[in-house]
Design an enzyme around this catalytic site. Structure first.
Site: not given
Ligand code: 6PG
Length: 473
Positions: A102, A128, A182, A185-186, A189-190
């Site tokens: 990342n 991911s 990516k 994407h994260n 995800e948050y």
């Molecule tokens: C993925 C996740 C991976 C990771 C995150 C967690 O796509 O597989 O996003 O990259 O689990 O970085 O992020 P935090 O620790 O910042 O919550």
């Protein structure tokens, strides 16, 4: 007998990626700074395919077929530069270094430019799906030269997750494009996790549902338009009972959310690009708020509303709709950010293709991404996902519930920054006239910053401290 591809850095992600490659029939050179991990991998999983263990980077590079393909799976940061430099020094023009961590996209841009000068292809690839995805099929977002994708793409598409037979890997764009995508994407995800957490919290507080009952609610939701990996595992986590205390595990876990930085980076980049990613920003800030125990302890004595629990199960459907509507907003904002970055950095991102490779393998995988892909298939130049017919319809259906949920949360004092800010964004975009006109007036008053008029061309200033006449600037 040389290896098709190599992986250096054999912590769990690197090890699983190497195994995934081997299981697909590729000869995989494997290397780790401490050789113990390399040996352990071959001992434990050697039967899964062909591994070429290397004790040092020299023999690692020497064991690769030309043009060489080496994937770095080390923790993102300063260490990455050292590994890249050591690898590059052993390589030749035409070889490829893939960073599967990342990394920050600006670092990737810098590294790609530096290696390009030396004729080496640097590929920043977002991967991911966590440990499980790395082993059984991740979503892969590679950026870099088109030429490097010709040599790498078929392998990446082979080991990636598949949805309806379509691989969750594609060429993203030049230099830092893969790591940027990516990162977003994260960020999404948050936002997704924050909205799920608010749904859980509000229903527990307002309706008095237990974690086990809420697990059932999420399971039901997962059968509908919200179907996604994160909703699915929310039910699993809420159902878990702590063996030691017999309490729901969620009540035993410390309520302080950590973060490694990709969400923060997304917001920082959005601020630079001028894209309002309020959903992601609220999610990052909600984690930050949870991480201040002193302030939280001090604030516990502050006044709250008198109203207690308000509803029974009737709020469940409203919250489901609010969650869906807020999710649409969060994704629309994330896709706006990718569009803005694409213009800024000249990446020519295909947003529909990004939705396509997020349908499987990654953490935000969901049925929902098919709708996004369809929206961009219909209109590549869509000004905002919110107005795509499928989403505009869903928002119209959800909005009454959404408003009710935000009002209820405010009334009983449950914080729902994700729901509330998404609704404010929706209403802000919808407005015919925004109070930005007043802000412009104020700026002109105190700083002669000028304004434009709705009825004629030009730039104007009012002489606020004098006769208050308007002048054309
Ligand atoms: C993925 C996740 C991976 C990771 C995150 C967690 O796509 O597989 O996003 O990259 O689990 O970085 O992020 P935090 O620790 O910042 O919550």
């Amino acid at each position: 007998d040389l290896a098709d591809i190599g992986v250096t850095g054999l912590a769990v992600m690197g090890r699983n990626l190497a195994r995934n490659l081997a299981r697909h029939g590729y000869g995989v050179a494997v290397h780790n700074r401490s050789a113990g991990k390399t040996r352990a991998l071959v001992e434990e999983f050697g039967h899964e395919g062909t591994f070429h263990p290397a004790e040092d980077l020299e023999s690692f590079v020497a064991s690769l077929k030309r043009p060489r393909r080496a994937i770095i799976m080390v923790k993102a940061g300063a260490g990455t530069d050292a590994v890249i430099e050591r690898l590059a020094a052993l390589m030749e023009p035409g070889d490829m270094i893939v960073d599967g961590g990342n990394a920050h996209f600006e670092d990737t841009r810098r590294r790609e430019a530096a290696l390009r000068e030396r004729g080496i292809h640097f590929v920043g690839a977002g991967i991911s799906g966590g440990e499980e995805g790395a082993l059984n099929g991740p979503s892969i977002m590679p950026g870099g030269s088109r030429e490097s994708y010709e040599a790498l793409g078929p392998i990446l598409e082979d080991i990636a997750a598949k949805v309806d037979g379509v691989p969750c890997a594609t060429y993203v764009g030049p230099d830092g494009a893969g790591h940027f995508v990516k990162m977003v994407h994260n960020g999404i995800e948050y936002a997704d996790m924050q909205l799920i957490a608010e749904s859980y919290d509000l229903l527990r507080q307002a309706s008095g549902l237990s974690p086990a009952e809420l697990a059932g609610v999420f399971r039901e939701w997962n059968a509908g338009e919200l179907e996604s990996y994160l909703i699915e595992i929310t039910a699993e986590v809420l159902d878990q009972v702590d063996a030691g205390t017999g309490r729901p595990l969620v009540d035993v876990i410390v309520d302080r959310a950590e973060q490694k930085g990709t969400g923060r980076w997304t917001v920082q980049s959005a601020l630079e690009l001028g894209v309002p990613v309020t959903g992601i920003a609220e999610a990052v800030f909600a984690r930050a708020l949870s991480g201040h125990p002193e302030q939280r302890a001090a604030a516990r004595s502050l006044a709250g509303p008198d109203e207690g629990p308000v509803a029974g199960r009737e709020l469940v459907e409203d919250v489901r709709r609010a969650l869906y509507a807020s999710k649409i907003v969060a994704y629309a904002q994330g896709f706006d950010q990718m569009a803005a970055a694409s213009r800024e950095y000249g990446w020519d991102l295909d947003l529909g293709a990004m939705a396509t490779i997020w349908r499987g393998g990654c953490i935000i995988r969901a049925r929902f991404l098919d709708r996004i892909r369809e929206a961009y298939d219909e209109n590549r130049e869509l000004p905002t996902l919110l107005t795509a017919p499928a989403f505009a319809g869903a928002l119209a259906e959800a909005q009454d519930s959404w408003r009710k949920v935000v009002a209820t949360a405010a009334r009983i004092g449950v914080p729902t920054p994700g729901f509330s800010s998404a609704l404010a964004y929706y209403d802000g975009l919808r407005r015919d006239r925004l109070p930005a006109s007043l802000i412009q007036g104020l700026r002109d008053y105190f700083g002669a910053h000028t304004y434009q008029r709705v009825d004629k061309e030009g730039v104007f200033h009012t002489d606020w401290s004098g006769d208050r006449a308007e002048h054309q600037a």
